[in-house]
Design an enzyme around this catalytic site. Structure first.
Site, PDB file in Angstrom:
ATOM      1  N   ASN A   1      55.455  38.114  53.374  1.00  0.00           N
ATOM      2  CA  ASN A   1      56.697  37.914  54.119  1.00  0.00           C
ATOM      3  C   ASN A   1      57.549  39.172  54.113  1.00  0.00           C
ATOM      4  O   ASN A   1      58.469  39.318  54.912  1.00  0.00           O
ATOM      5  CB  ASN A   1      57.492  36.745  53.529  1.00  0.00           C
ATOM      6  CG  ASN A   1      57.686  36.870  52.044  1.00  0.00           C
ATOM      7  OD1 ASN A   1      56.713  36.868  51.295  1.00  0.00           O
ATOM      8  ND2 ASN A   1      58.922  36.986  51.595  1.00  0.00           N
TER       9      ASN A   1
ATOM     10  N   GLN B   1      53.529  32.833  56.482  1.00  0.00           N
ATOM     11  CA  GLN B   1      53.714  33.894  57.488  1.00  0.00           C
ATOM     12  C   GLN B   1      52.440  34.158  58.284  1.00  0.00           C
ATOM     13  O   GLN B   1      52.439  34.997  59.200  1.00  0.00           O
ATOM     14  CB  GLN B   1      54.179  35.200  56.807  1.00  0.00           C
ATOM     15  CG  GLN B   1      55.513  35.098  56.098  1.00  0.00           C
ATOM     16  CD  GLN B   1      56.706  34.977  57.048  1.00  0.00           C
ATOM     17  OE1 GLN B   1      56.600  35.207  58.253  1.00  0.00           O
ATOM     18  NE2 GLN B   1      57.866  34.619  56.508  1.00  0.00           N
TER      19      GLN B   1
ATOM     20  N   SER C   1      54.748  26.092  56.937  1.00  0.00           N
ATOM     21  CA  SER C   1      56.111  25.653  57.230  1.00  0.00           C
ATOM     22  C   SER C   1      56.376  25.785  58.727  1.00  0.00           C
ATOM     23  O   SER C   1      56.005  26.794  59.341  1.00  0.00           O
ATOM     24  CB  SER C   1      57.089  26.536  56.444  1.00  0.00           C
ATOM     25  OG  SER C   1      58.394  26.070  56.596  1.00  0.00           O
ATOM     26  N   ALA C   2      57.036  24.766  59.314  1.00  0.00           N
ATOM     27  CA  ALA C   2      57.219  24.749  60.775  1.00  0.00           C
ATOM     28  C   ALA C   2      58.232  25.766  61.278  1.00  0.00           C
ATOM     29  O   ALA C   2      58.109  26.274  62.391  1.00  0.00           O
ATOM     30  CB  ALA C   2      57.654  23.349  61.207  1.00  0.00           C
TER      31      ALA C   2
ATOM     32  N   CYS D   1      65.120  35.101  51.271  1.00  0.00           N
ATOM     33  CA  CYS D   1      65.445  34.326  50.077  1.00  0.00           C
ATOM     34  C   CYS D   1      65.923  35.216  48.940  1.00  0.00           C
ATOM     35  O   CYS D   1      66.630  34.771  48.064  1.00  0.00           O
ATOM     36  CB  CYS D   1      64.241  33.552  49.595  1.00  0.00           C
ATOM     37  SG  CYS D   1      63.561  32.494  50.850  1.00  0.00           S
TER      38      CYS D   1
HETATM   39  N1  PLP Z   1      56.480  31.396  51.588  1.00  0.00           N
HETATM   40  C1  PLP Z   1      56.727  32.416  52.412  1.00  0.00           C
HETATM   41  C2  PLP Z   1      55.742  33.521  52.509  1.00  0.00           C
HETATM   42  C3  PLP Z   1      57.904  32.457  53.161  1.00  0.00           C
HETATM   43  O1  PLP Z   1      58.156  33.481  53.969  1.00  0.00           O
HETATM   44  C4  PLP Z   1      58.821  31.387  53.029  1.00  0.00           C
HETATM   45  C5  PLP Z   1      60.115  31.413  53.741  1.00  0.00           C
HETATM   46  O2  PLP Z   1      60.843  32.369  53.714  1.00  0.00           O
HETATM   47  C6  PLP Z   1      58.503  30.334  52.154  1.00  0.00           C
HETATM   48  C7  PLP Z   1      57.325  30.372  51.454  1.00  0.00           C
HETATM   49  C8  PLP Z   1      59.415  29.165  51.975  1.00  0.00           C
HETATM   50  O3  PLP Z   1      59.333  28.341  53.109  1.00  0.00           O
HETATM   51  P1  PLP Z   1      60.356  27.129  53.303  1.00  0.00           P
HETATM   52  O4  PLP Z   1      61.596  27.729  53.850  1.00  0.00           O
HETATM   53  O5  PLP Z   1      59.676  26.219  54.295  1.00  0.00           O
HETATM   54  O6  PLP Z   1      60.530  26.500  51.990  1.00  0.00           O
END
Ligand code: PLP
Length: 369
Positions: A145, A175, A195-196, A315
């Protein structure tokens, strides 16, 4: 506004919003109820389930969750039954994997962190050393990501199956899914999180794909939804929105996205900018390090000109240290000046050229201060 932070989240497609609105209004029934309209809701959920599962691998099962963070957490719960054996993860993981591993480590579990090469891929020599016959769970991100780097999962899973045949191999595919080719059966992956909201679907809906023959421990106990493994009334309109988003995202030309990425790369390229990329990378993410500027200031300056960019992981952008770039060997000055430009289907090529030139000017103006 030119939105270039699509790795953080995407704008839902209009047809996704329309489908969700229609479903919420006309098919709002609880899929567990025993009357006709509920069967229609349940059938739709299962149709989407089958469609998404078929896009990840053959013979697997798909369980809906509230987000990929939940899917990743569930993978850890299932992967380390009784806290036996060791766990191997890479330093390139998203926080939702990394923090789960650290949490287990604080409970006494033997967690082994594998470093990265300078292009962001997992260091295979270190990986080989870390995995042994006691390894019970491995987690390696498919596409970073932060940098868009794609890991060679096939080679990593092959090694794990050879050395620790019972170990579960999980990959965070958030991603990658819908954006690059995914075939977990071919890759040898056991669990895959998606993830959608990264593919122009709604927020608050994710899924965990599970290879056929693998039994998971339940995550949430209660009414017995999701085959008794993840109780809680299904978020039906988000699920149909997820399916709709995947269908539409599939029609997006990866070449169009690659062209935009190449345009930005070409405009920004100069000896003061380092591109953080591997040979195998996602067309959707461009990570750039500029020594001598503070990325937050650049981000704010661009926001004032209606260009939104990211700072590595959304994040973790509140925190100073970037673990992933640091593991790639980037120095503090490079990390401080690292930005992430990420593309989506709604970006227009003409906007991109102007945005890239504006980003370049902003970089030069900050460097001259
Ligand atoms: N994993 C990766 C590589 C991500 O980019 C993200 C979101 O930023 C997540 C996990 C977390 O996804 P979610 O927002 O659906 O919890």
């Amino acid at each position: 506004m030119i939105y270039l932070d699509n790795a953080a989240t995407t704008r839902p497609f209009d047809n996704v919003i329309e489908r969700m609105r229609d479903f919420s209004q006309n098919c709002y029934f609880n899929p567990s109820a025993l009357y006709g309209p509920s069967f229609v809701a349940a059938k739709e959920v299962d149709k989407v389930r089958a469609y998404i599962a078929s896009r990840i691998g053959s013979g697997g099962k798909l369980y809906f969750t509230s987000c990929a963070t939940e899917s990743n957490t569930w993978a850890f719960h299932s992967g380390i039954k009784n806290k036996k054996g060791n766990i191997v993860i890479s330093m390139g993981e998203h926080a939702s994997v990394y923090e789960n591993a650290k949490n287990l480590m604080s409970q006494g579990v033997d967690v082994r962190f594998v470093g990265l090469n300078s292009d962001g891929t997992v260091n295979e020599n270190e990986f080989v050393k870390a995995v042994d016959s006691d390894t019970s769970f491995v987690s390696v991100i498919h596409c970073s990501n932060e940098t868009g780097t794609i890991n060679n999962l096939k080679s990593l899973t092959a090694h794990v199956k050879k050395v620790a045949s019972k170990a579960i191999f999980h990959s965070d595919g958030v991603q990658a899914f819908g954006k690059i080719g995914v075939n977990c059966t071919d890759l040898g992956v056991d669990l895959y999180s998606i993830s959608a909201h990264k593919i122009c679907g709604p927020k608050g809906i994710g899924a965990l794909w599970v290879r056929g023959g693998l039994n998971l421990s339940p995550l949430l106990h209660g009414g017995g939804q999701e085959a008794g493994l993840r109780s809680g009334t299904e978020n039906t309109s988000a699920i149909v929105g997820f399916g709709e988003a995947l269908k539409t995202f599939t029609e997006i030309s990866a070449d169009k996205i690659s062209e935009m990425r190449e345009t930005v790369k070409k405009i920004l390229s100069s000896d003061i900018i380092a591109i953080n990329e591997a040979h195998m990378h996602s067309p959707y993410i461009l990570s750039v390090s500029v020594e001598g500027i503070k990325a937050e200031i650049l981000q704010r300056k661009l926001a004032a000109q209606n260009i939104l960019i990211g700072l590595g992981s959304a994040c973790s952008s509140r925190f100073k240290k970037n673990r992933v770039l640091s593991a790639m060997g980037r120095c503090e000055r490079q990390i401080e000046g690292s930005i992430r430009i990420s593309f989506g289907p709604q970006n227009l090529h003409d906007d991109i050229e102007w945005a890239a030139n504006t980003i370049k000017e902003a970089i030069f103006s900050l460097k001259s201060i």
